[in-house]
Design an enzyme around this catalytic site. Structure first.
Site, PDB file in Angstrom:
ATOM      1  N   ASN A  62       0.860  -1.178   0.000  1.00  0.00           N
ATOM      2  CA  ASN A  62       0.000   0.000   0.000  1.00  0.00           C
ATOM      3  C   ASN A  62       0.899   1.231   0.000  1.00  0.00           C
ATOM      4  OD1 ASN A  62      -1.736   2.113   0.628  1.00  0.00           O
ATOM      5  ND2 ASN A  62      -3.072   0.801   1.853  1.00  0.00           N
ATOM      6  N   ASP A  63       1.181   1.721  -1.194  1.00  0.00           N
ATOM      7  CA  ASP A  63       2.115   2.843  -1.363  1.00  0.00           C
ATOM      8  C   ASP A  63       1.741   4.068  -0.553  1.00  0.00           C
ATOM      9  OD1 ASP A  63       4.100   2.006  -3.103  1.00  0.00           O
ATOM     10  OD2 ASP A  63       2.857   2.320  -4.878  1.00  0.00           O
ATOM     11  N   CYS A  64       0.483   4.148  -0.171  1.00  0.00           N
ATOM     12  CA  CYS A  64      -0.015   5.373   0.461  1.00  0.00           C
ATOM     13  C   CYS A  64      -0.039   5.288   1.977  1.00  0.00           C
ATOM     14  CB  CYS A  64      -1.405   5.687  -0.067  1.00  0.00           C
ATOM     15  SG  CYS A  64      -1.365   5.914  -1.844  1.00  0.00           S
TER      16      CYS A  64
END
Ligand code: IFM
Length: 449
Positions: A135-137
């Site tokens: 989850n890059d965020c």
């Protein structure tokens, strides 16, 4: 809607996951891709987050620090070796950061991937998340690098075991035993501090507060650790896996797929980062990511719940959702990165078609877990997990030099379980068809029950 995906280069993790979907189709290209990706790895096992496919160099504008990246290299390589039986790739010399003067065998790259996680653990003995994981965020390190990821811990259990199997294949029993000891330690750490009572915690932030827990006001449950921990087998024998997936159904499910988290964030949280910057129901803030829906479907097959696994499969599968094209709106024959979640104004509307690792994971899910034809180092395993009423079916599968004609009979209409198997008319114990080098035709009958 169309996303070409070439602007920033190709993702290390995304390219490794794409391999899972094409190792059987174009194994030579898959081999080349693995070497290209591994060539961008750093000596400490970490990796550039992206690389440019034309120069084959890591992208230094983005740099490294996404701590799930190293483990995906094990995933892609393991899939390739299981499919092809080509162990020569493991001894091939591969540079670090494209510098041939510091090359090492690919197997050593995989060892460094594993050791990177072992050497970067936080206060709960869980892997440090770095800048983010899948989850890059989820950007948790606003106060120093101590935030931890339960998702990476689940990955470690899954791919640590796959690494151990590669070690055994290469005759290194000591290294396999070392890896399994580390896997067990990670398993224990997940059960100790990664369990929230009814589901797996998502992470610990920089203040060692839980993320994805009942203790949180918003973002109480996330999809990623439920899917990945269970598909890795974590909590199955303890009865926790079933609870986690029941919680997913109760809290994250919608008619258009499983949302990434709930409740959606309604305000920005510095300690969580970008995830809380999107409007509720969009992108990583409670959207439906087609990419990780298969993880939950696969997890359901681990528990033997074929009805539910297939239900999840259908919810995002283009072939099954044509009648909601007016709502879905992207091209009706392709997966999208995201479908708006229940908090969004246009719940069910898809965005960013083509930009997704969904295709590979969906293929793995339907072929290797639901239909259950899974390549192992010993041969093809056939262990379907299907919905009730699916009936008998047959599959033709090419695997290495052989063509496998597989008939599956299900007289008792069960969701999972193999009671007997014959290969060319002879009874064989278990459900792995022993691989015979050079053999071209296999006739297999599987009876479920
Ligand atoms: O996993 C990432 C992917 O690498 C890039 N697109 C977004 C996904 C989820 O954050």
């Amino acid at each position: 809607y169309y996303e070409s995906g070439i602007g920033r280069g190709m993702g290390f993790r995304d390219s490794c996951q794409d391999l899972l979907g094409f190792v059987h189709l174009i194994p030579d290209r898959a081999r080349e891709r693995i070497i290209d990706i591994a060539s961008t790895q750093f000596q400490d096992g970490s990796a550039y987050h992206q690389y440019q496919p034309l120069t084959k160099k890591g992208n230094s504008d983005i740099g490294s620090g996404f701590n799930d990246d190293p483990l995906w290299l094990i995933a892609g390589t393991s899939a390739y070796v299981r499919e092809t039986g080509d162990t020569s790739i493991l001894t091939q010399m591969v540079p670090f950061d494209n510098d041939m003067s510091v090359a090492a065998p690919l197997m050593d790259h995989l060892k460094r991937s594993l050791d990177y996680i072992i050497n970067h653990k936080g206060p709960h003995n869980l892997p440090l998340i770095g800048r983010a994981d899948w989850n890059d965020c989820l950007n948790l390190n606003c106060e120093g690098p101590v935030a931890e990821s339960v998702f990476i811990a689940g990955m470690f259990v899954k791919y640590g075991e796959e690494y151990a199997q590669l070690c055994e294949l290469m005759g290194d029993a000591d290294e396999a035993a070392r890896a399994r000891k580390e896997v067990q330690a990670m398993y224990d750490a997940i059960l100790k501090d990664g369990w929230d009572g009814d589901w797996f915690v998502r992470a610990y932030d920089a203040y060692s507060h839980k993320v994805g827990s009942k203790e949180c006001r918003e973002g109480q449950i996330y999809i990623e650790p439920q899917g990945f921990c269970v598909l890795a087998g974590v909590g199955v024998k303890e009865g926790l896996a079933e609870k986690a997936l029941n919680s997913v159904k109760e809290r994250l499910d919608t008619k258009y797929g499983v949302m990434i988290l709930q409740p959606a964030y309604t305000e920005y949280h510095l300690e969580l980062g970008e995830v809380s910057s999107y409007p509720p129901g969009y992108k990583e803030n409670a959207g439906i990511f087609c990419h990780n829906n298969p993880w939950v479907s696969i997890a359901e097959t681990v528990l033997g719940r074929g009805d539910r696994a297939f239900e999840i499969y259908r919810k995002t599968c283009p072939a099954y959702i044509e009648d909601i094209s007016e709502i879905h709106r992207t091209e009706p024959y392709v997966y999208s990165q995201m479908v708006a979640g229940k908090d969004a104004k246009f719940h069910g509307e898809a965005k960013n078609s083509w930009l997704t690792g969904t295709a590979a994971w969906t293929f793995v899910n339907i072929s290797q877990y639901i239909l259950g034809v899974y390549p192992t180092h010993q041969g093809l395993s056939v262990d379907p997990c299907i919905p009730k009423g699916f009936g008998d079916f047959s599959i033709t599968r090419k695997f290495r030099e052989g063509t496998y004609h597989i008939q599956v009979k299900n007289p008792q209409n069960v969701e999972k379980g193999v009671v007997s198997m014959t290969v060319d008319g002879k009874a064989v114990d278990g459900h792995i068809i022993p691989y015979e080098k050079g053999k071209e035709e296999y006739n297999v009958v599987i009876t479920m029950g």
